[in-house]
Enzyme design. Structure first.
Site, PDB file in Angstrom:
ATOM      1  CE  LYS A  54      11.250 -48.266  -4.045  1.00 59.84           C
ATOM      2  NZ  LYS A  54      12.457 -47.830  -4.729  1.00 59.84           N
ATOM      3  CD  GLN A  98      15.037 -49.137  -7.022  1.00 66.98           C
ATOM      4  OE1 GLN A  98      13.845 -48.944  -6.826  1.00 66.98           O
ATOM      5  NE2 GLN A  98      15.932 -49.021  -6.073  1.00 66.98           N
ATOM      6  CG  ASP A 121      13.143 -41.651  -5.519  1.00 68.70           C
ATOM      7  OD1 ASP A 121      12.696 -42.017  -4.411  1.00 68.70           O
ATOM      8  OD2 ASP A 121      13.768 -42.407  -6.285  1.00 68.70           O
TER       9      ASP A 121
END
Ligand code: NAD
Length: 297
Positions: A54, A98, A121
């Site tokens: 990422k 994460q 997200d």
């Protein structure tokens, strides 16, 4: 029929190129550089790989990447304090924590501490509610990836029968909401669904997000249907070693489908590209600028 292969790698490259163009324009015309902060708690090897990837792709499209690596025993208070700091940092437009988090940390609490406008997200309860009510939101990256590929293949999805196999909060449910938003007739199938083969057989669009290797055989697929395989499963090869397969039996399904995503090389590569697209969208919204075209739901 032999299915057209939907090339996720090529799609992802195209999305990244569009994001990079928009990022360059933001810098040149407005002096703004989008920033993505990724928070990793602990040393889970798979998570470390994702976070590295990422960060690398964020920088490649011209954005700022801020990585925060915290010890596995970080307290909830310390993690929440970091999120608070990122929420108020004007250089940070997107925040991603994460998952999974170590067991002593409450994932719902942590995710819902992120400013919804920076929740790239799309897991914050506000964004889930906005998506569910058809309002502008941050959309989870994997379902957004699937939607983009479906729109590119079909043009309009209106009136098509779509079956989503899997009802997770990360993939299945938001995927169903997005398809409904594009006027599909949507069925969500799951582990308790009766007669799954017949449910799948009536679908013009099948999205499989289960996590069971090759569980959908070709004879469940309607002739000409579009198959989006989200599953990523590692299996043993007869000759030794391992390989990745999806939730769909690619060999038999590609003889009946009109179009199909492979695994690997389908949905997988698109997910980070959509994370970058979401960060760009969040940055544009934060600055009152027009959203990038073709990169949102
Ligand atoms: P999950 O375990 O949270 O959910 C799986 C769902 O499948 C559940 O809703 C369950 O009801 C359903 N299910 C289980 N057994 C079933 C059966 N026999 N018949 C029908 N439905 C059944 O999983 P998830 O997080 O949604 O992920 C699903 C798969 O997608 C996994 O393989 C995961 O690795 C993959 N994934 C890929 C990406 C990506 O490509 N970037 C992102 C997220 C998840």
């Amino acid at each position: 029929m032999t299915a057209q292969i939907i090339d996720g790698k090529a799609f992802a490259a195209d999305v990244r190129a569009k994001v990079a163009t928009q990022v360059a324009r933001l810098k040149e015309e407005h002096g703004i550089t989008p920033g993505l902060a990724v928070v990793l708690v602990g040393e889970d090897p798979a998570s470390q790989v994702y976070v590295r990837s990422k960060g690398k792709q964020t920088v490649e499209v011209g954005m700022n990447s801020y990585e925060h690596r915290l010890d596995a025993d970080t307290s909830e208070a310390d993690l929440l304090a970091l999120i608070d700091q990122l929420n108020t940092d004007p250089a940070v437009h997107g925040i991603l924590v994460q998952l999974p988090l170590p067991g002593h940390l409450n994932e719902d609490l942590v995710i819902n501490a992120i400013d919804p406008a920076k929740d790239v997200d799309g897991f914050h309860i506000s964004n889930v509610g906005l998506l569910g009510t058809g309002q502008k939101s941050m959309v989870p990256c994997t379902p957004l990836s699937c939607l983009m590929m479906l729109r590119a293949h079909h043009g309009s999805l209106s009136g098509l029968d779509a079956v989503v196999i899997g009802r997770s909060n990360i993939v299945g449910k938001p995927m169903a909401q997005l398809l409904l938003g594009d006027s599909c007739t949507v069925t969500i199938a799951h582990s308790r669904t009766k007669n799954l083969p017949d449910v799948v057989r009536r679908a013009d669009i099948v999205v499989a997000a289960v996590g069971r290797p090759e569980m959908v055989p070709g004879d469940w697929i309607k002739e000409g249907a579009t198959v989006i395989d989200v599953g990523i499963n590692r299996i043993e090869k007869p000759e030794g070693g391992t390989r990745l397969v999806g939730d769909v039996d690619f060999a038999s399904a590609s003889l009946r489908a009109g179009a199909i995503t492979p695994v690997p090389g389908g949905v997988g590569p698109m997910t980070i590209a959509c994370l970058l697209a979401n960060t760009l969208t969040a940055c544009c919204r934060a600055n009152g600028l027009a959203e990038p075209e073709g990169l949102t739901a």
